[in-house]
Design a protein around this motif. Structure first.
Motif, mmCIF file in Angstrom:
data_model
loop_
_atom_site.group_PDB
_atom_site.id
_atom_site.type_symbol
_atom_site.label_atom_id
_atom_site.label_comp_id
_atom_site.label_asym_id
_atom_site.label_seq_id
_atom_site.Cartn_x
_atom_site.Cartn_y
_atom_site.Cartn_z
ATOM 1 N N ALA A 210 14.333 44.540 43.158
ATOM 2 C CA ALA A 210 12.962 44.130 42.842
ATOM 3 C C ALA A 210 12.011 44.480 43.982
ATOM 4 O O ALA A 210 12.443 44.822 45.064
ATOM 5 C CB ALA A 210 12.925 42.617 42.599
ATOM 6 N N GLU A 245 12.386 36.903 41.686
ATOM 7 C CA GLU A 245 12.417 38.111 40.858
ATOM 8 C C GLU A 245 13.855 38.673 40.792
ATOM 9 O O GLU A 245 14.325 39.060 39.721
ATOM 10 C CB GLU A 245 11.436 39.148 41.434
ATOM 11 C CG GLU A 245 11.402 40.488 40.739
ATOM 12 C CD GLU A 245 10.819 40.446 39.327
ATOM 13 O OE1 GLU A 245 10.486 39.351 38.844
ATOM 14 O OE2 GLU A 245 10.728 41.519 38.704
ATOM 15 N N ARG A 248 15.716 36.466 38.416
ATOM 16 C CA ARG A 248 15.339 36.686 37.018
ATOM 17 C C ARG A 248 16.014 37.941 36.464
ATOM 18 O O ARG A 248 16.586 37.946 35.377
ATOM 19 C CB ARG A 248 13.816 36.802 36.906
ATOM 20 C CG ARG A 248 13.287 36.642 35.479
ATOM 21 C CD ARG A 248 11.794 36.945 35.384
ATOM 22 N NE ARG A 248 11.454 38.309 35.788
ATOM 23 C CZ ARG A 248 11.699 39.405 35.055
ATOM 24 N NH1 ARG A 248 12.305 39.291 33.896
ATOM 25 N NH2 ARG A 248 11.370 40.602 35.501
#
Ligand code: C2E
Ligand code: CA
Ligand code: CA
Ligand code: CA
Length: 282
Positions: A210, A245, A248
């Motif tokens: 990310a 992030e 996720r």
């Protein structure tokens, strides 16, 4: 420096000399480190992404020498492997981690498994299985609550002795994980033969998932490892998770477990207890 070409100039450079001296100092200091009780363990939580919270704790070795100061495992473990000191040090780690796990459990803390790093050099020792099981029973920690993290290179040994060792550990209930998965040189063939239950994706891949340094390759490798793990009915854990992030994305990819600074840095025992108590209240 004598000038017989690049290599000799390299060899006599002050940098190389400093490195060699540091290595010797560490080698020397390591000899008395166990006896002088210079080692300790730091603990980092392992988190299940299915919402059930802490599923384990990894024990990470710390060394503080009075003159050298704190010295990182990435620096001294390799030296301890070369001298053979890692066998005794590794046994101390196992015993201490099992002792701590049993003590925490007795105090009412719940955290799942205790995960301990094991060097290839320890695996070569014929008494290894017995030592592991003795560490568990002496500490009063069930073998089924212990996981050993082994790097791919350790599996390259691929001898009958190693196979027997893993078989014995497996029947005792000890779990095995492949650490730093994706960075070794070994072929994947061992995965279908050794009783490995978990793959730990190396944090170098997670670092590229990310944000600004994100690369398509890191994503592809991470997803491929998760798929491989699923196909082989293994659990997959991602190391080095530092952002929401990251978490996720890993959840989307179907990763089972995570570990990283997002949840906690490796902590000394007392702080780990506080972390577990706070978590339990959430
Ligand atoms: P490892 O087994 O891959 O352990 C994870 C390393 O990543 C730890 O470094 C940990 O502090 C660090 N880490 C955890 N979360 C994050 C994160 O979110 N971001 C970043 N950048 N780093 C994170 P540590 O404690 O310095 O240990 C380094 C290595 O030394 C370990 O890598 C392991 O290979 C070895 N090691 C540590 N303890 C032992 C031990 O008791 N025995 C053996 N044989 N090796 C050990
Ligand atoms: Ca590890
Ligand atoms: Ca690792
Ligand atoms: Ca590592």
């Amino acid at each position: 420096a004598r000038q017989h070409g690049r290599n000799h100039i390299e060899f006599y450079s002050p940098d190389a000399w400093l490195r060699a001296r540091r290595r010797l100092e560490i080698e020397h200091a390591l000899r008395g480190a166990l006896e002088h009780e210079e080692f300790s363990l730091a603990y980092q939580p392992l988190i299940a992404l299915d919402g059930h919270g802490v599923c384990g704790i990894e024990a990470l070795l710390r060394w503080h020498h009075p003159e050298l100061g704190p010295c990182a495992p990435d620096e001294f473990i390799e030296i301890a492997e070369a001298t053979g000191d890692i066998v005794a040090i590794g046994e101390w780690v196992l015993r201490e981690a099992c002792r701590q796990a049993a003590a925490w459990y007795a105090a009412g803390l719940r955290f799942g498994r205790m995960s301990v790093n094991v060097s290839a050099v320890q695996l070569r020792d014929p008494g290894f299985t017995q030592r592991v099981l003795a560490a568990c029973s002496d500490a009063g920690w069930p073998a089924a609550g212990l996981e050993l993290e082994i790097t791919e290179s350790a599996l390259l040994l691929d001898t009958d002795a190693l196979w027997e060792c893993f078989g014995a550990l497996q029947s005792a209930g000890v779990a095995l994980a492949v650490d730093d998965f994706g960075t070794g040189f070994s072929s994947l063939s061992y995965l279908s033969r050794f009783p490995v239950g978990r793959l730990k994706i190396d944090r170098s891949f997670i670092a590229g998932l990310a944000g600004s340094d994100s690369t398509g390759r890191a994503v592809a490798v991470t997803r491929a490892i998760i798929h491989l793990g699923k196909a082989l009915r293994m659990q997959v854990l991602a190391e080095g998770v530092e952002s929401g992030e990251d978490e996720r994305l890993l959840r989307d990819y179907g990763c089972d477990e995570v570990q990283g600074y997002l949840y906690s840095r490796p902590l000394p025992p007392r702080e780990m207890v506080r972390w577990l108590q706070t978590r339990a209240l959430i």
